[in-house]
Design an enzyme around this catalytic site. Structure first.
Site, mmCIF file in Angstrom:
data_model
loop_
_atom_site.group_PDB
_atom_site.id
_atom_site.type_symbol
_atom_site.label_atom_id
_atom_site.label_comp_id
_atom_site.label_asym_id
_atom_site.label_seq_id
_atom_site.Cartn_x
_atom_site.Cartn_y
_atom_site.Cartn_z
ATOM 1 N N GLY A 75 3.267 -4.270 -1.841
ATOM 2 C CA GLY A 75 3.837 -5.588 -1.615
ATOM 3 C C GLY A 75 3.511 -6.127 -0.232
ATOM 4 C CB THR A 76 3.378 -4.505 3.112
ATOM 5 O OG1 THR A 76 4.707 -3.983 3.012
ATOM 6 C CG2 THR A 76 3.097 -4.917 4.542
ATOM 7 C CG ASN A 156 14.478 -7.451 1.069
ATOM 8 O OD1 ASN A 156 14.164 -8.639 1.172
ATOM 9 N ND2 ASN A 156 14.621 -6.666 2.102
ATOM 10 C CG HIS A 206 7.359 1.584 -3.945
ATOM 11 N ND1 HIS A 206 8.519 1.844 -3.263
ATOM 12 C CD2 HIS A 206 6.732 0.613 -3.249
ATOM 13 C CE1 HIS A 206 8.568 1.070 -2.184
ATOM 14 N NE2 HIS A 206 7.490 0.312 -2.157
ATOM 15 C CB CYS A 332 10.509 -2.051 5.979
ATOM 16 S SG CYS A 332 10.159 -2.193 4.236
HETATM 17 C C1 LIG Z 1 11.054 -8.236 -0.921
HETATM 18 C C2 LIG Z 1 10.070 -7.202 -0.491
HETATM 19 N N1 LIG Z 1 8.832 -7.588 -0.165
HETATM 20 C C3 LIG Z 1 7.888 -6.704 0.193
HETATM 21 C C4 LIG Z 1 8.164 -5.357 0.265
HETATM 22 C C5 LIG Z 1 7.085 -4.397 0.667
HETATM 23 O O1 LIG Z 1 6.536 -3.760 -0.455
HETATM 24 P P1 LIG Z 1 5.725 -2.378 -0.280
HETATM 25 O O2 LIG Z 1 6.741 -1.323 0.027
HETATM 26 O O3 LIG Z 1 5.038 -2.161 -1.588
HETATM 27 O O4 LIG Z 1 4.748 -2.584 0.820
HETATM 28 C C6 LIG Z 1 9.461 -4.893 -0.034
HETATM 29 C C7 LIG Z 1 9.814 -3.464 0.102
HETATM 30 O O5 LIG Z 1 10.895 -3.118 0.555
HETATM 31 C C8 LIG Z 1 10.431 -5.848 -0.440
HETATM 32 O O6 LIG Z 1 11.680 -5.478 -0.762
#
Ligand SMILES: Cc1ncc(COP(=O)(O)O)c(C=O)c1O
Length: 390
Positions: A75-76, A156, A206, A332
């Site tokens: 996602g990042t 989130n 994930h 994070c």
């Molecule tokens: C809303 C949101 N965006 C992006 C991410 C990042 O995703 P990834 O862990 O796959 O990099 C997260 C992960 O906590 C998230 O909750």
């Protein structure tokens, strides 16, 4: 406290949720095989078939065309590619601004630190919601300066679900591309890219029962962000890097399973979540449920509370000592003792923002998890309050 404990409970599915056994099996099978999907020989062509079948499966789940699915490392990376890539693609010296919300995930908050773009942080209401009218007003004041609009599908931390289709329509009235981070939404809600009207949409494996380290940016045809990673151009020339065939296959298996019984699972999770809220408020009557009322405006697996007089970190550790896993906010940033930017944006003061915990449910959650939390939360809060008062 431990004598009351009825066992451990994992209540941090929004941070990461267990891989589905079917996804583990598919990934394990694939790990034992060889082949780079970019290679021309038979092993490469076999791997390519797996990648393309997975792409088709994911496209079906997310209401997109297969060619619109661009694999990323999660996602990042998908958020970075969308926000930076769309911003850079629209640079003509005038459009220096990115319009986003004050509750976005850190993955799109690059704007806080860059000298390059200038952010316009759209405020939210007390539930964390973004109003289309507020977006329209913000755009109309800066219409020819905004390169891209980015609003997450679901938050989130407090689980607020945004009116994405309406927000995308407002951005399009002004000819501005619209990105949405659907990383949390995709695990619990139907996510239809075409119906949302978004130009780009980020998902991560994930959070829905696939492996860590793979995700996708759904990228509408004709939308061309400037690449963030340079190399072989494996994915539509906008994303480089050898594709992780085993992870991609497991991602597709997990997403298809998620979609298959999405409505039943969402209803089951909402019932558990409602009971969790009831039991926590019974044990700690002055706890405050943050975010929207349980219902369509909130992720079914999300419960988020402020516990007045507590430090969230201390309470988290007390619960952890009793086998309960939860979070002070976004995983994070856990470990960094700063108040949640989401709660502050919703109007909470510093101490309420610091004294907060998120409990998030997922596909393996059961009534036992809720009862395990209920058995220990009252005493844990008492202890955390005594510690904070010292
Ligand atoms: C809303 C949101 N965006 C992006 C991410 C990042 O995703 P990834 O862990 O796959 O990099 C997260 C992960 O906590 C998230 O909750």
């Amino acid at each position: 406290m431990s004598s009351q404990s009825i066992g451990s409970a994992y209540l941090d599915h929004a941070a990461t949720t267990p891989m589905r056994p079917e996804a583990i099996a598919a990934m394990t099978e694939e790990l034992a095989r060889i082949g780079n999907p970019s290679s021309l020989h038979a092993a490469g062509r076999r791997a390519r078939r797996v990648v393309e079948e997975s792409r088709e499966q994911l496209a079906e789940v997310f209401g997109a065309r297969p060619s619109e699915v661009v694999f990323t490392s999660g996602g990042t990376e998908a958020d970075n590619l969308a926000v930076k890539g769309l911003y850079w693609a629209r640079q003509d010296g005038l459009r220096r601004r990115v319009l986003t919300t004050s509750v976005e995930h850190h993955a799109v908050r690059w704007l806080e630190d860059t000298q390059d773009a200038e952010a316009i942080w759209l405020g939210v209401d007390a539930d964390g919601g973004v109003r289309p009218e507020a977006l329209r007003t913000a755009i109309s004041r800066n219409a020819d300066q905004v390169a891209v609009v980015s609003v997450m599908w679901a938050n989130n931390e407090v689980g607020t679900v945004q009116p994405v289709a309406e927000l995308a329509a407002v951005a399009h009235e002004y000819g501005i591309p619209f990105h949405t981070d659907a990383v949390q939404a995709a695990a619990q809600l139907p996510v239809d890219f075409a119906a949302s009207g978004a130009d780009t949409l980020a998902v991560s494996a994930h959070k829905l029962g696939g492996p860590v380290g793979v995700g996708a940016l759904i990228l509408a045809r004709g939308v061309e962000p400037v690449p963030v990673l340079h190399g072989g151009g494996q994915e539509r020339d906008v994303r480089s890097g050898t594709l992780d065939t085993p992870a991609i296959r497991a991602f597709a298996v997990a997403a298809a399973m998620c979609a298959r019984n999405q409505a039943e699972e969402a209803a089951r999770m909402a019932m558990l979540r409602d009971d969790l809220v009831r039991q926590v408020l019974a044990a700690v009557p002055d706890a405050v449920l943050n975010g929207p009322s349980p219902g369509p405006g909130r992720l079914p697996g999300n419960a988020h509370f402020s516990f007045p007089g507590c430090e969230g970190d201390a309470l988290l550790m007390l619960l952890d000592a009793n086998g309960i896993a939860c979070s002070t906010g976004s995983a994070c940033t856990a470990g960094v003792a700063e108040p949640s930017h989401v709660l502050l944006a919703m109007g909470a003061d510093d101490s309420r923002a610091r004294g907060s915990l998120r409990f998030s449910l997922g596909h393996t959650s059961t009534q036992h998890d809720v009862d395990a939390l209920a058995a220990v939360i009252g005493e844990a809060v008492d202890r955390a309050r005594r510690a904070a008062a010292r």
